[in-house]
Each structure stands twice: as C-alpha cells, then as structure tokens.
Write a protein that holds these residues in place. Sequence first.
Motif, PDB file in Angstrom:
ATOM      1  N   GLN A  34       0.828  -1.203   0.000  1.00  0.00           N
ATOM      2  CA  GLN A  34       0.000   0.000   0.000  1.00  0.00           C
ATOM      3  C   GLN A  34       0.870   1.264   0.000  1.00  0.00           C
ATOM      4  N   TYR A  35       1.929   1.271   0.808  1.00  0.00           N
ATOM      5  CA  TYR A  35       2.844   2.412   0.867  1.00  0.00           C
ATOM      6  C   TYR A  35       3.517   2.629  -0.488  1.00  0.00           C
ATOM      7  N   ASN A  36       4.039   1.550  -1.068  1.00  0.00           N
ATOM      8  CA  ASN A  36       4.734   1.666  -2.353  1.00  0.00           C
ATOM      9  C   ASN A  36       3.803   2.148  -3.455  1.00  0.00           C
ATOM     10  N   LEU A  41       6.151   4.169  -5.913  1.00  0.00           N
ATOM     11  CA  LEU A  41       7.529   3.691  -5.818  1.00  0.00           C
ATOM     12  C   LEU A  41       7.719   2.372  -6.551  1.00  0.00           C
ATOM     13  N   ILE A  42       8.900   2.224  -7.130  1.00  0.00           N
ATOM     14  CA  ILE A  42       9.302   0.964  -7.758  1.00  0.00           C
ATOM     15  C   ILE A  42      10.583   0.499  -7.077  1.00  0.00           C
ATOM     16  N   SER A  43      11.003  -0.720  -7.352  1.00  0.00           N
ATOM     17  CA  SER A  43      12.166  -1.296  -6.669  1.00  0.00           C
ATOM     18  C   SER A  43      13.456  -0.504  -6.889  1.00  0.00           C
ATOM     19  N   ALA A  44      13.492   0.378  -7.864  1.00  0.00           N
ATOM     20  CA  ALA A  44      14.678   1.195  -8.108  1.00  0.00           C
ATOM     21  C   ALA A  44      14.753   2.400  -7.172  1.00  0.00           C
ATOM     22  N   ASP A  45      13.664   2.704  -6.475  1.00  0.00           N
ATOM     23  CA  ASP A  45      13.627   3.867  -5.589  1.00  0.00           C
ATOM     24  C   ASP A  45      14.209   3.545  -4.221  1.00  0.00           C
ATOM     25  N   THR A 108      19.034  -7.981 -16.684  1.00  0.00           N
ATOM     26  CA  THR A 108      17.593  -7.881 -16.941  1.00  0.00           C
ATOM     27  C   THR A 108      17.123  -6.495 -17.344  1.00  0.00           C
ATOM     28  N   GLY A 109      17.912  -5.483 -17.031  1.00  0.00           N
ATOM     29  CA  GLY A 109      17.470  -4.116 -17.276  1.00  0.00           C
ATOM     30  C   GLY A 109      16.636  -3.556 -16.134  1.00  0.00           C
ATOM     31  N   GLU A 110      16.296  -4.385 -15.154  1.00  0.00           N
ATOM     32  CA  GLU A 110      15.495  -3.962 -14.001  1.00  0.00           C
ATOM     33  C   GLU A 110      16.421  -3.470 -12.890  1.00  0.00           C
ATOM     34  N   SER A 111      16.167  -2.259 -12.411  1.00  0.00           N
ATOM     35  CA  SER A 111      16.969  -1.705 -11.330  1.00  0.00           C
ATOM     36  C   SER A 111      16.340  -2.028  -9.980  1.00  0.00           C
ATOM     37  N   ASN A 113      17.189  -1.086  -5.947  1.00  0.00           N
ATOM     38  CA  ASN A 113      18.014  -0.226  -5.109  1.00  0.00           C
ATOM     39  C   ASN A 113      18.573  -1.025  -3.941  1.00  0.00           C
ATOM     40  N   ALA A 114      19.875  -1.161  -3.892  1.00  0.00           N
ATOM     41  CA  ALA A 114      20.532  -1.926  -2.828  1.00  0.00           C
ATOM     42  C   ALA A 114      20.332  -1.279  -1.464  1.00  0.00           C
ATOM     43  N   ASP A 115      20.261   0.051  -1.423  1.00  0.00           N
ATOM     44  CA  ASP A 115      20.063   0.741  -0.144  1.00  0.00           C
ATOM     45  C   ASP A 115      18.694   0.401   0.471  1.00  0.00           C
ATOM     46  N   ALA A 116      17.682   0.270  -0.363  1.00  0.00           N
ATOM     47  CA  ALA A 116      16.363  -0.095   0.139  1.00  0.00           C
ATOM     48  C   ALA A 116      16.385  -1.511   0.725  1.00  0.00           C
ATOM     49  N   LEU A 117      17.092  -2.424   0.052  1.00  0.00           N
ATOM     50  CA  LEU A 117      17.219  -3.788   0.573  1.00  0.00           C
ATOM     51  C   LEU A 117      18.005  -3.787   1.874  1.00  0.00           C
ATOM     52  N   GLU A 118      19.110  -3.068   1.894  1.00  0.00           N
ATOM     53  CA  GLU A 118      19.941  -3.022   3.094  1.00  0.00           C
ATOM     54  C   GLU A 118      19.180  -2.452   4.275  1.00  0.00           C
ATOM     55  N   GLY A 119      18.298  -1.499   4.016  1.00  0.00           N
ATOM     56  CA  GLY A 119      17.516  -0.910   5.089  1.00  0.00           C
ATOM     57  C   GLY A 119      16.518  -1.864   5.716  1.00  0.00           C
ATOM     58  N   ALA A 120      16.181  -2.910   4.993  1.00  0.00           N
ATOM     59  CA  ALA A 120      15.197  -3.869   5.507  1.00  0.00           C
ATOM     60  C   ALA A 120      15.833  -5.127   6.098  1.00  0.00           C
ATOM     61  N   LEU A 121      17.122  -5.321   5.850  1.00  0.00           N
ATOM     62  CA  LEU A 121      17.792  -6.512   6.369  1.00  0.00           C
ATOM     63  C   LEU A 121      18.486  -6.206   7.703  1.00  0.00           C
ATOM     64  N   PRO A 122      18.465  -7.158   8.622  1.00  0.00           N
ATOM     65  CA  PRO A 122      19.116  -6.923   9.915  1.00  0.00           C
ATOM     66  C   PRO A 122      20.627  -7.073   9.816  1.00  0.00           C
TER      67      PRO A 122
END
Length: 124
Positions: A34-36, A41-45, A108-111, A113-122
Amino acid sequence: MTTIFCDPWVERHIATGQLSPGARGLTREDAASQYNEANGLISADVDYLYTPTQAATAARELLSDIGVEIAEGARILLTDGTGGPHCWTFLVEPSQLEYACEQHRYITGESINADALEGALPWA
C-alpha cells in the motif's frame, strides 16, 4: 470487540511517518504494498519499502545470480566483516548486495536499489 495485534515492524514505520496509523491490522506485505503504490515507488527507488521477508527473498535471488547460494532456511544478516554461512545464518556484506543489484540490472534491465534492501535486512 475486535482485537488488533500490533506488529512491531508496522509500528516502527508508523512512528517514522512512513505508514499511517491505518496500517495497524494489515499484514506487513499489505502495508508495504500500500505504501509503495500510494507513493508510486518501484524497486529502483531508495524509499521503496520492503518487509524483512521480502528483502531476504530478493537478496537470496539476487545473490544466487552472482553465484552466492544461500540455503532456503538460512536467515540473511548484513555484516561489515567476512561474509558466508555462519550457523543457521548467512552473513552478507553490503558490497556483495550492491554488486548483485548491479549485475541484475545489466542482465535484466530492471533496477533494484541496494540501499532499500539493506535498510530492511538486519545486521549481525
């Protein structure tokens, strides 16, 4: 009377202003979706919101693309030390995740964002 269980992940994001109080009672996945969607927002954001489970699944898939195989049941933790399997977890260096995201974009051409993933991982 309806009982609403408070999810600490949802509550934390309500406290930071990312989610509205209306997210209480939603599953983590529904709240993140819902937030995204509401923010376009897309996974590149960088503001893309992953749940910990979604982030671990995405990281596992991205890392497998670069030859880092992580057992399905292993918990993924970020580390600033040496990565690799450790007991029931798998330690991942942020640079590995960034490299995997970059390679995924090349393939794949799909971006993603590593920072978004890192923010969600412990962190370990």
